[in-house]
Design a protein around this motif. Structure first.
Motif, PDB file in Angstrom:
ATOM      1  N   UNK A 139       0.841  -1.189   0.000  1.00 33.67           N
ATOM      2  CA  UNK A 139       0.000   0.000   0.000  1.00 33.67           C
ATOM      3  C   UNK A 139       0.879   1.243   0.000  1.00 33.67           C
ATOM      4  N   UNK A 140       0.282   2.381  -0.200  1.00 32.94           N
ATOM      5  CA  UNK A 140       0.999   3.649  -0.246  1.00 32.94           C
ATOM      6  C   UNK A 140       0.627   4.487   0.969  1.00 32.94           C
ATOM      7  N   UNK A 141       1.659   4.912   1.710  1.00 31.27           N
ATOM      8  CA  UNK A 141       1.466   5.664   2.951  1.00 31.27           C
ATOM      9  C   UNK A 141       2.155   7.009   2.807  1.00 31.27           C
ATOM     10  N   UNK A 142       1.416   8.084   3.043  1.00 35.41           N
ATOM     11  CA  UNK A 142       1.963   9.433   2.959  1.00 35.41           C
ATOM     12  C   UNK A 142       1.971  10.050   4.348  1.00 35.41           C
ATOM     13  N   UNK A 143       3.157  10.384   4.832  1.00 33.84           N
ATOM     14  CA  UNK A 143       3.317  11.013   6.134  1.00 33.84           C
ATOM     15  C   UNK A 143       3.337  12.527   5.958  1.00 33.84           C
ATOM     16  N   UNK A 144       2.430  13.217   6.658  1.00 32.67           N
ATOM     17  CA  UNK A 144       2.385  14.677   6.647  1.00 32.67           C
ATOM     18  C   UNK A 144       3.143  15.177   7.874  1.00 32.67           C
ATOM     19  N   UNK A 145       4.153  16.024   7.642  1.00 31.38           N
ATOM     20  CA  UNK A 145       4.944  16.603   8.728  1.00 31.38           C
ATOM     21  C   UNK A 145       4.937  18.125   8.572  1.00 31.38           C
ATOM     22  N   UNK A 146       5.433  18.820   9.570  1.00 33.60           N
ATOM     23  CA  UNK A 146       5.459  20.285   9.482  1.00 33.60           C
ATOM     24  C   UNK A 146       6.303  20.736   8.293  1.00 33.60           C
ATOM     25  N   UNK A 147       7.567  20.363   8.294  1.00 34.19           N
ATOM     26  CA  UNK A 147       8.488  20.657   7.204  1.00 34.19           C
ATOM     27  C   UNK A 147       9.463  19.481   7.102  1.00 34.19           C
ATOM     28  N   UNK A 148       9.539  18.875   5.924  1.00 31.69           N
ATOM     29  CA  UNK A 148      10.362  17.673   5.768  1.00 31.69           C
ATOM     30  C   UNK A 148      11.817  17.962   6.127  1.00 31.69           C
ATOM     31  N   UNK A 149      12.301  19.137   5.757  1.00 28.80           N
ATOM     32  CA  UNK A 149      13.689  19.481   6.010  1.00 28.80           C
ATOM     33  C   UNK A 149      14.039  19.615   7.471  1.00 28.80           C
ATOM     34  N   UNK A 150      13.052  19.693   8.340  1.00 24.53           N
ATOM     35  CA  UNK A 150      13.300  19.835   9.773  1.00 24.53           C
ATOM     36  C   UNK A 150      13.038  18.543  10.545  1.00 24.53           C
ATOM     37  N   UNK A 151      12.825  17.439   9.834  1.00 21.25           N
ATOM     38  CA  UNK A 151      12.656  16.157  10.496  1.00 21.25           C
ATOM     39  C   UNK A 151      13.998  15.678  11.063  1.00 21.25           C
ATOM     40  N   UNK A 152      13.951  14.785  12.025  1.00 18.67           N
ATOM     41  CA  UNK A 152      15.143  14.271  12.684  1.00 18.67           C
ATOM     42  C   UNK A 152      15.101  12.743  12.709  1.00 18.67           C
ATOM     43  N   UNK A 153      16.293  12.135  12.680  1.00 18.66           N
ATOM     44  CA  UNK A 153      16.373  10.678  12.746  1.00 18.66           C
ATOM     45  C   UNK A 153      15.834  10.148  14.065  1.00 18.66           C
ATOM     46  N   UNK A 154      15.808  10.979  15.096  1.00 15.42           N
ATOM     47  CA  UNK A 154      15.323  10.548  16.396  1.00 15.42           C
ATOM     48  C   UNK A 154      13.823  10.661  16.575  1.00 15.42           C
ATOM     49  N   UNK A 155      13.116  11.139  15.568  1.00 18.10           N
ATOM     50  CA  UNK A 155      11.669  11.302  15.677  1.00 18.10           C
ATOM     51  C   UNK A 155      10.958   9.957  15.506  1.00 18.10           C
ATOM     52  N   UNK A 156       9.863   9.802  16.223  1.00 16.57           N
ATOM     53  CA  UNK A 156       9.035   8.611  16.071  1.00 16.57           C
ATOM     54  C   UNK A 156       8.541   8.460  14.640  1.00 16.57           C
ATOM     55  N   UNK A 157       8.222   9.582  13.983  1.00 15.51           N
ATOM     56  CA  UNK A 157       7.760   9.535  12.592  1.00 15.51           C
ATOM     57  C   UNK A 157       8.776   8.843  11.705  1.00 15.51           C
ATOM     58  N   UNK A 158      10.069   9.144  11.893  1.00 13.03           N
ATOM     59  CA  UNK A 158      11.118   8.532  11.076  1.00 13.03           C
ATOM     60  C   UNK A 158      11.113   7.020  11.249  1.00 13.03           C
ATOM     61  N   UNK A 159      11.003   6.562  12.494  1.00 10.96           N
ATOM     62  CA  UNK A 159      11.016   5.131  12.765  1.00 10.96           C
ATOM     63  C   UNK A 159       9.782   4.432  12.182  1.00 10.96           C
ATOM     64  N   UNK A 160       8.631   5.081  12.263  1.00  9.58           N
ATOM     65  CA  UNK A 160       7.413   4.500  11.686  1.00  9.58           C
ATOM     66  C   UNK A 160       7.526   4.421  10.170  1.00  9.58           C
ATOM     67  N   UNK A 161       8.046   5.476   9.546  1.00  8.07           N
ATOM     68  CA  UNK A 161       8.188   5.498   8.085  1.00  8.07           C
ATOM     69  C   UNK A 161       9.170   4.427   7.622  1.00  8.07           C
ATOM     70  N   UNK A 162      10.280   4.257   8.347  1.00  4.98           N
ATOM     71  CA  UNK A 162      11.262   3.228   7.977  1.00  4.98           C
ATOM     72  C   UNK A 162      10.663   1.840   8.106  1.00  4.98           C
ATOM     73  N   UNK A 163       9.911   1.598   9.169  1.00  2.00           N
ATOM     74  CA  UNK A 163       9.289   0.282   9.351  1.00  2.00           C
ATOM     75  C   UNK A 163       8.305  -0.001   8.221  1.00  2.00           C
ATOM     76  N   UNK A 164       7.512   1.006   7.837  1.00  2.00           N
ATOM     77  CA  UNK A 164       6.579   0.819   6.720  1.00  2.00           C
ATOM     78  C   UNK A 164       7.334   0.500   5.440  1.00  2.00           C
TER      79      UNK A 164
END
Length: 332
Positions: free
Chosen positions: A1-26
């Motif tokens: 399936x296709x999953x699109x993660x909406x974040x505030x600004x992609x350039x300000x994401x961090x490797x330590x964020x839960x979002x990053x870990x969820x996206x990698x697992x997907x």
């Protein structure tokens, strides 16, 4: 399936964020994963939604850092929502309140349209609108939340301050991450009015009873569909302990994390709040608990799940993505 993660600004994401870990697992599980900043969402002329997205490259990654670096190196491309199965709203409106006020509600508003078009939206945009500020806590039973006054009137704060034996917590109704949270006692008599006025410049102030148990920090507990997030008998929970001289236990405010587990008091809170969270479509949330009281409900982008996985030796991301897959299949 296709999953699109909406974040505030992609350039300000961090490797330590839960979002990053969820996206990698997907991504590991073979799903197509997109990142899109809330300002890159689009309503297209054919009536569908879209976004100027970054697609996760189709290769393996050795770490969260290399994964996120690859995402950031990817060029944005316009993608229509007819290719989306899941729109996951992980942007925090409070983070955009000062410099990008136009962005605060955008994720929820686009999410409502996406939901109408048959896309699974997490968390429910209608639920997020209801929970878009700390007033949401007042929908839950009085027995599990601290005594609270929400006002813009100094006299109301003063009366509550006296009622609470000259010790209260002050914070803004809208906000996150421990920003502008103050412990007010007799030592702050001269500054109390200025603090209230400063908070009220941006809206309403919350005056809350001080809980002595806060000296030991708080517990961040993750709930999924109103139940504690569990894997292999371990619960997704961490205790956050503040630095000396600090009242805030948020990790990015200097708080330190350590393992936490379920207690009778926490079970009572979950029993009280879980049904309404499930009813409001809150797929993944973080509860902040002090002693036997629920202090806040984090519904937009609760963090700390990486810490919980490391402490308990299990991968809670797998459990979340598996549950997401089940939810999409059920919606279909």
């Amino acid at each position: 399936m296709t999953i699109t993660f909406v974040v505030n600004q992609v350039g300000k994401e961090s490797a330590g964020y839960t979002t990053t870990a969820l996206a990698l697992e997907a991504h590991k599980r073979g799903h197509t994963v997109y990142y899109v900043g809330v300002g890159d969402l689009v309503y297209l002329s054919d009536g569908r939604l879209g976004g100027h997205c970054r697609r996760v490259p189709g290769r393996e990654f050795r770490s969260l850092h290399t994964f996120l670096d690859a995402v950031l190196e990817t060029e944005k491309k316009l993608v229509s929502s007819d290719k989306w199965d899941v729109l996951w709203l992980r942007n925090d409106p409070a983070a955009d309140m000062e410099k990008r006020p136009w962005a605060q509600d955008a994720g929820m508003l686009f999410g409502q349209l996406a939901s109408q078009q048959g896309i699974t939206v997490l968390n429910s945009p209608e639920g997020l609108i209801k929970a878009s500020n700390k007033m949401y806590l007042q929908y839950f039973p009085e027995s599990v939340r601290p005594r609270t006054v929400i006002t813009r009137n100094m006299a109301d704060v003063e009366a509550f301050y006296r009622e609470q034996n000259h010790r209260i917590i002050l914070k803004p109704l809208k906000g996150s991450g421990g920003k502008n949270v103050f412990l007010i006692d007799k030592k702050d008599d001269k500054n109390r009015k200025q603090i209230v006025e400063a908070i009220c410049r941006d809206g309403f102030a919350i005056a809350q009873e001080y809980l002595p148990a806060a000296k030991k920090g708080d517990v961040r507990l993750f709930l999924m569909d109103g139940e504690p997030l569990m894997r292999n008998g371990k619960v997704a929970a961490i205790q956050r302990v503040q630095q000396a001289g600090e009242i805030r236990s948020n990790i990015h405010q200097g708080g330190k994390a350590k393992p936490a587990g379920m207690t009778t008091e926490i079970e009572t809170i979950v029993d009280a709040v879980g049904p309404l969270l499930r009813q409001d479509g809150m797929f993944l949330v973080g509860l902040d608990i002090v002693g036997d009281k629920l202090m806040e409900i984090n519904v937009f982008s609760p963090g700390g799940l990486i810490h919980a996985s490391e402490f308990h030796g299990v991968d809670f991301m797998e459990e979340v993505i598996t549950a997401m897959e089940r939810k999409v299949d059920k919606n279909r």
